[in-house]
Scaffold this motif. Structure first.
Motif, PDB file in Angstrom:
ATOM      1  N   TYR A  64       0.858  -1.095   0.061  1.00 49.40           N
ATOM      2  CA  TYR A  64      -0.213  -0.123   0.181  1.00 49.40           C
ATOM      3  C   TYR A  64       0.937   1.225  -0.101  1.00 49.40           C
ATOM      4  N   LYS A  65       0.663   1.980  -0.862  1.00 49.05           N
ATOM      5  CA  LYS A  65       1.435   3.281  -0.957  1.00 49.05           C
ATOM      6  C   LYS A  65       1.344   4.140  -0.012  1.00 49.05           C
TER       7      LYS A  65
ATOM      8  N   ALA B   2      -4.750   3.272   0.405  1.00 51.45           N
ATOM      9  CA  ALA B   2      -4.640   3.422  -1.035  1.00 51.45           C
ATOM     10  C   ALA B   2      -4.826   2.034  -1.674  1.00 51.45           C
ATOM     11  N   LYS B   3      -4.894   1.939  -2.883  1.00 50.61           N
ATOM     12  CA  LYS B   3      -5.039   0.659  -3.687  1.00 50.61           C
ATOM     13  C   LYS B   3      -4.201  -0.300  -3.327  1.00 50.61           C
ATOM     14  N   ARG B   4      -4.602  -1.595  -3.049  1.00 49.24           N
ATOM     15  CA  ARG B   4      -3.723  -2.634  -2.735  1.00 49.24           C
ATOM     16  C   ARG B   4      -2.854  -3.080  -4.112  1.00 49.24           C
ATOM     17  N   LEU B   5      -1.733  -3.500  -4.014  1.00 47.76           N
ATOM     18  CA  LEU B   5      -0.619  -3.802  -5.080  1.00 47.76           C
ATOM     19  C   LEU B   5      -0.077  -4.891  -4.897  1.00 47.76           C
TER      20      LEU B   5
END
Length: 209
Positions: A107-108, A112-115
């Motif tokens: 997570y940035k 935030a969106k999970r990457l």
């Protein structure tokens, strides 16, 4: 025959204890990775890393690599506790010791969106932390309210500009009455200073008398 029987009993006891200890000892795996700081002037060694708030702790090597030993199955949040100069992404690690599998997501920033993240994990600093304080905006009202002299000057400016226009609209009788009131009330400037908390000493009052 008795010796052979004794050896067989010892071997069985050893195998039984080995099996029992293996069942009682939880399976664990290491978690490996490294940190990267793009700024070449910043060190990557001797940073303290933790899992789930100091549940497990390790230190990075000179090249930024690290290893958490003997980590059982579970979900862990990796944190760099000594990263006081750089911003790192948030890394969540899932360990399946039974399968010998370690996966991670990044997570940035919170929310935030999970990457998906590679393994061994790589934590790259995103930006340096800024410690400079923003200057407050210039406020004319704030300057005036903080300085009684400025308030007095603005008030006097309004009086100088507005008084002639006010006197122009008054009749001769009203002007004469205003002059009498001014003569009996004393110096208006001193009254204004007293209102502003800038009144003179007792000696000034004696001079007026």
């Amino acid at each position: 025959a008795i010796v052979n029987m004794y050896v067989i009993i010892l071997l069985c006891s050893f195998l039984f204890s080995s099996v029992c200890s293996a069942e009682l000892t939880p399976l664990t795996v290491p978690i490996e990775g490294r940190i990267v700081i793009p700024d070449p002037t910043r060190r990557v060694g001797n940073h303290i890393l933790s899992l789930n708030g100091n549940e497990y702790i390790t230190i990075t090597r000179v090249d930024g690599s690290f290893t958490f030993e003997n980590i059982p199955t579970g979900i862990y949040l990796l944190d760099i506790t000594t990263a006081i100069h750089d911003i790192f992404p948030i890394l969540k690690i899932r360990v399946s010791a039974e399968e010998g599998l370690v996966t991670a997501v990044e997570y940035k920033y919170p929310g935030a969106k999970r990457l998906p993240a590679n393994y061994p994990v790589v934590l790259t600093a995103m930006a340096p932390l800024q410690y400079t304080l923003k200057k407050p905006p210039l406020s004319i009202v704030g300057m005036l309210m903080a300085n009684p002299m400025m308030i007095m000057m603005v008030f006097m400016l309004i009086v100088v500009i507005g008084m002639p226009k006010l006197l122009q609209g008054m009749s001769p009788e009203e002007l004469e009455e205003l002059q009498k009131q001014s003569a009996t009330s004393g110096d208006p400037m001193k009254k204004i200073k007293n209102m502003m908390g800038m009144g003179g000493s007792a000696a000034d009052d004696d001079d007026d008398n």
